[in-house]
Design a protein around this motif. Structure first.
Motif, PDB file in Angstrom:
ATOM      1  N   UNK A  42       0.546  -1.131   0.154  1.00 53.83           N
ATOM      2  CA  UNK A  42       0.090   0.106   0.153  1.00 53.83           C
ATOM      3  C   UNK A  42       0.953   1.227  -0.078  1.00 53.83           C
ATOM      4  N   UNK A  43       0.638   2.076  -0.867  1.00 54.03           N
ATOM      5  CA  UNK A  43       1.479   3.438  -1.038  1.00 54.03           C
ATOM      6  C   UNK A  43       0.487   4.724  -0.956  1.00 54.03           C
ATOM      7  N   UNK A  44       1.143   5.847  -0.728  1.00 50.34           N
ATOM      8  CA  UNK A  44      -0.115   7.100  -1.192  1.00 50.34           C
ATOM      9  C   UNK A  44      -0.226   7.259  -2.518  1.00 50.34           C
ATOM     10  N   UNK A  45      -1.280   7.636  -2.802  1.00 54.92           N
ATOM     11  CA  UNK A  45      -1.780   7.929  -4.216  1.00 54.92           C
ATOM     12  C   UNK A  45      -0.798   8.736  -4.743  1.00 54.92           C
ATOM     13  N   UNK A  46      -0.351   8.166  -5.891  1.00 57.89           N
ATOM     14  CA  UNK A  46       0.515   9.069  -6.509  1.00 57.89           C
ATOM     15  C   UNK A  46       2.209   8.860  -6.500  1.00 57.89           C
ATOM     16  N   UNK A  47       2.387   8.151  -5.353  1.00 65.43           N
ATOM     17  CA  UNK A  47       3.701   7.899  -4.812  1.00 65.43           C
ATOM     18  C   UNK A  47       4.523   7.010  -5.662  1.00 65.43           C
ATOM     19  N   UNK A  48       4.245   6.490  -6.639  1.00 60.40           N
ATOM     20  CA  UNK A  48       5.131   5.550  -7.396  1.00 60.40           C
ATOM     21  C   UNK A  48       5.924   5.865  -8.149  1.00 60.40           C
ATOM     22  N   UNK A  49       5.965   7.064  -8.856  1.00 60.52           N
ATOM     23  CA  UNK A  49       7.030   7.860  -9.433  1.00 60.52           C
ATOM     24  C   UNK A  49       8.160   7.973  -8.607  1.00 60.52           C
ATOM     25  N   UNK A  50       7.923   8.622  -7.313  1.00 57.28           N
ATOM     26  CA  UNK A  50       8.920   9.206  -6.378  1.00 57.28           C
ATOM     27  C   UNK A  50       9.806   7.620  -6.099  1.00 57.28           C
ATOM     28  N   UNK A  51       8.872   6.635  -5.766  1.00 57.49           N
ATOM     29  CA  UNK A  51       9.524   5.106  -5.350  1.00 57.49           C
ATOM     30  C   UNK A  51      10.442   4.758  -6.412  1.00 57.49           C
ATOM     31  N   UNK A  52      10.020   4.949  -7.617  1.00 59.37           N
ATOM     32  CA  UNK A  52      10.903   4.572  -8.867  1.00 59.37           C
ATOM     33  C   UNK A  52      12.338   5.281  -8.845  1.00 59.37           C
ATOM     34  N   UNK A  69     -15.367   0.449   3.250  1.00 65.73           N
ATOM     35  CA  UNK A  69     -14.101   0.422   2.573  1.00 65.73           C
ATOM     36  C   UNK A  69     -13.269   1.961   2.818  1.00 65.73           C
ATOM     37  N   UNK A  70     -14.123   2.835   2.707  1.00 70.93           N
ATOM     38  CA  UNK A  70     -13.686   4.314   2.714  1.00 70.93           C
ATOM     39  C   UNK A  70     -13.081   4.239   4.133  1.00 70.93           C
ATOM     40  N   UNK A  71     -13.790   3.997   5.063  1.00 67.21           N
ATOM     41  CA  UNK A  71     -13.396   4.024   6.426  1.00 67.21           C
ATOM     42  C   UNK A  71     -12.067   3.166   6.756  1.00 67.21           C
ATOM     43  N   UNK A  72     -11.858   1.919   6.112  1.00 70.29           N
ATOM     44  CA  UNK A  72     -10.713   1.384   6.243  1.00 70.29           C
ATOM     45  C   UNK A  72      -9.492   1.890   5.477  1.00 70.29           C
ATOM     46  N   UNK A  73      -9.965   2.747   4.419  1.00 72.17           N
ATOM     47  CA  UNK A  73      -8.885   3.409   3.763  1.00 72.17           C
ATOM     48  C   UNK A  73      -8.125   4.449   4.687  1.00 72.17           C
ATOM     49  N   UNK A  74      -8.864   4.890   5.601  1.00 71.40           N
ATOM     50  CA  UNK A  74      -8.527   6.047   6.463  1.00 71.40           C
ATOM     51  C   UNK A  74      -7.238   5.572   7.388  1.00 71.40           C
ATOM     52  N   UNK A  75      -7.670   4.466   8.028  1.00 68.47           N
ATOM     53  CA  UNK A  75      -7.034   3.730   8.894  1.00 68.47           C
ATOM     54  C   UNK A  75      -5.640   3.122   8.211  1.00 68.47           C
ATOM     55  N   UNK A  76      -5.814   2.472   6.798  1.00 67.07           N
ATOM     56  CA  UNK A  76      -4.587   1.901   6.034  1.00 67.07           C
ATOM     57  C   UNK A  76      -3.675   3.146   5.850  1.00 67.07           C
ATOM     58  N   UNK A  77      -4.217   4.129   5.363  1.00 66.60           N
ATOM     59  CA  UNK A  77      -3.425   5.444   4.944  1.00 66.60           C
ATOM     60  C   UNK A  77      -2.366   5.753   5.843  1.00 66.60           C
ATOM     61  N   UNK A  78      -2.855   5.768   7.161  1.00 62.26           N
ATOM     62  CA  UNK A  78      -1.695   5.698   8.321  1.00 62.26           C
ATOM     63  C   UNK A  78      -0.563   5.132   8.091  1.00 62.26           C
ATOM     64  N   UNK A  79      -0.613   3.916   7.456  1.00 62.90           N
ATOM     65  CA  UNK A  79       0.853   3.149   7.387  1.00 62.90           C
ATOM     66  C   UNK A  79       1.666   3.568   6.336  1.00 62.90           C
ATOM     67  N   UNK A 127       4.097   6.427   8.388  1.00 66.16           N
ATOM     68  CA  UNK A 127       5.108   5.964   9.547  1.00 66.16           C
ATOM     69  C   UNK A 127       4.326   6.355  10.706  1.00 66.16           C
ATOM     70  N   UNK A 128       3.116   6.755  10.580  1.00 63.20           N
ATOM     71  CA  UNK A 128       2.269   6.778  12.257  1.00 63.20           C
ATOM     72  C   UNK A 128       2.045   5.417  12.443  1.00 63.20           C
ATOM     73  N   UNK A 129       1.740   5.267  13.686  1.00 60.67           N
ATOM     74  CA  UNK A 129       1.017   3.981  14.292  1.00 60.67           C
ATOM     75  C   UNK A 129      -0.132   3.875  13.455  1.00 60.67           C
ATOM     76  N   UNK A 130      -0.642   2.592  13.181  1.00 57.54           N
ATOM     77  CA  UNK A 130      -1.827   2.742  12.572  1.00 57.54           C
ATOM     78  C   UNK A 130      -3.056   2.536  13.766  1.00 57.54           C
ATOM     79  N   UNK A 131      -2.974   1.805  14.672  1.00 61.00           N
ATOM     80  CA  UNK A 131      -3.762   1.533  15.722  1.00 61.00           C
ATOM     81  C   UNK A 131      -3.311   1.725  17.229  1.00 61.00           C
ATOM     82  N   UNK A 132      -3.836   2.545  18.086  1.00 60.18           N
ATOM     83  CA  UNK A 132      -3.253   2.727  19.316  1.00 60.18           C
ATOM     84  C   UNK A 132      -3.024   1.319  20.065  1.00 60.18           C
TER      85      UNK A 132
END
Length: 445
Positions: A241-251, A364-374, A377-382
């Protein structure tokens, strides 16, 4: 015009929705043609998850045991590693037998299986390498559709396509767009989806299984990132899972940095990440989530991803598409047998199917907000939340099995069947429900 045909139904798209719809309509003796623009089904990193709800439908079609004879991977539970703690997230064993497990199978094997079974029916036709290019209107003057503004009062009466042998025109009582999230027929019908913002994308790749593999794990989720690990028998279909649009930077950062990121998020993959030696082994899935406000026009309807693109979360996309196909077949068969496709019937199909779609997309939308934290670099869940999930896991995994495995408002096959070509008896387990069946036989099938 190189070739012109007439059908009860023509379906653009040979994915799970199109193939299942074509099979069920042909079982009812209706003349149906499915068009698939590719020459084969061999495209990787598509939905490989067949949920218990789909196994139930295959059973109702009399195909369950033949499907399970394929080389498939059956999973009774789904585990995840959250902030370093392994938790059983879903227990399909809580579902009624015999459909109390999930199946992983390459989608090309699933589609080839459906194609083989459908071709046994005398009124089914599958045309590979044939791409729908436009719609035919009632009383059309045969100008290309792209040169004409859409008239909402003009009924669709089929489609045009290009095939290896030339231009094809199919006139049909009902035209179905099952051609995916970039549906050309949806655009041709003037239907525009409403997009839901999604903060993530997924990089898909295949890895060999590590020398010392852990039990089957759906994914690893922590402040180091999220990596999906889907068991494919002798290999592992994986996704980062990556940030939207991050792939170019990763390459630009290079493969070594990519390997390090994978290993940090999922240490179990450390021994095998080195097998990714070129970026072409990594495929970008731009995650979309959208839904059409209206799925239909007179004589036309969109289903599956063409009507509602689902997130990869929970792997429900294939199964929602198949549920659409079953709901449409159940509703439209009596009308098609009379040579009609009333708008009110198509409207009922949308009303029935968009309810579970809306609910799942909200989840799914709520799940995206949790996953996006990963991805930050932030802790996903306390820590207390992880402990609570672990404590409540036995109850949560049963609830998840019903919501994910059986789905919301699941469909069941209500149509009858005809004798397959080259066989005896029924293809499905449902008795013939009509006293007369109009059959059409294409000797080329």
């Amino acid at each position: 015009m190189d070739e012109a045909l007439e059908r009860d139904c023509v379906i653009a798209g040979g994915g799970p929705a199109g193939m299942v719809l074509g099979l069920i309509l042909a079982r009812a003796g209706l003349r149906v043609t499915v068009l698939e623009k590719h020459e084969d089904f061999l495209r990787d990193f598509r939905g490989d998850t067949v949920h218990p709800s789909t196994l139930t439908l295959l059973g109702e079609l009399g195909l369950r045991e033949r499907f399970l004879a394929l080389p498939v991977t059956a999973l009774s539970t789904l585990d995840g590693v959250i902030e370093g703690q392994r938790i059983t997230l879903v227990d399909f064993g809580a579902l009624p037998s015999p459909d109390d497990f999930l199946v992983m199978v390459p989608q090309w094997d699933f589609l080839n299986f459906l194609a083989r079974e459908a071709r046994r029916l005398p009124t089914f036709e599958l045309r590979m390498g044939t791409e729908a290019t436009g719609l035919l209107h009632e009383d059309e003057d045969r100008q290309p559709l792209e040169e004409k503004a859409w008239d909402v009062d003009a009924a669709v009466r089929g489609l045009r396509a290009t095939s290896p042998s030339g231009v094809l025109e199919i006139r049909a009582t009902l035209t179905v767009a099952a051609d995916g999230r970039d549906s050309g027929l949806r655009r041709a019908a003037g239907l525009i989806p409403e997009e839901s913002g999604v903060p993530i994308d997924v990089l898909w790749f295949s890895l060999p299984k590590p020398p010392d593999p852990t039990p089957p794990t759906l994914g690893h989720l922590s402040s180091a990132g999220m990596v999906l690990t889907i068991d494919r028998g002798d290999s592992c279909q994986s996704g980062l899972i990556i940030k939207k649009g991050e792939f170019t930077q990763m390459r630009r950062a290079g493969l070594d940095a990519f390997h390090a990121r994978l290993t940090q998020a999922a240490p179990v993959l450390g021994p095998v990440v080195g097998t990714l030696t070129e970026w072409r082994q990594v495929k970008l899935l731009t995650v979309q989530m959208n839904r059409l406000p209206h799925w239909y026009r007179p004589g036309f309807i969109a289903i599956g991803d063409a009507a509602h693109a689902m997130s990869p979360m929970f792997g429900v996309g294939v199964n929602f598409a198949i549920q659409d196909a079953v709901a449409l077949a159940n509703a439209i068969v009596p009308d098609l047998r009379r040579g009609a496709a009333p708008v009110r019937t198509l409207a009922r199909v949308q009303s029935r199917r968009e309810r579970p779609v809306k609910v799942m997309q909200r989840i799914q939308g709520r799940g995206h907000r949790v996953i996006a934290r990963s991805t930050t670099g932030r802790r996903v869940l306390p820590r207390p939340m992880v402990a609570l999930i672990r404590l409540a896991s036995p109850a949560l995994r049963r609830v998840a099995a019903h919501v994910i495995g059986q789905g919301l408002f699941p469909e069941h096959v209500h149509t009858g069947s005809v004798t397959p070509r080259g066989g005896h008896g029924e293809v499905g387990g449902v008795p013939e429900t009509w006293s007369k069946t109009r059959l059409w036989h294409n000797e080329g099938n």
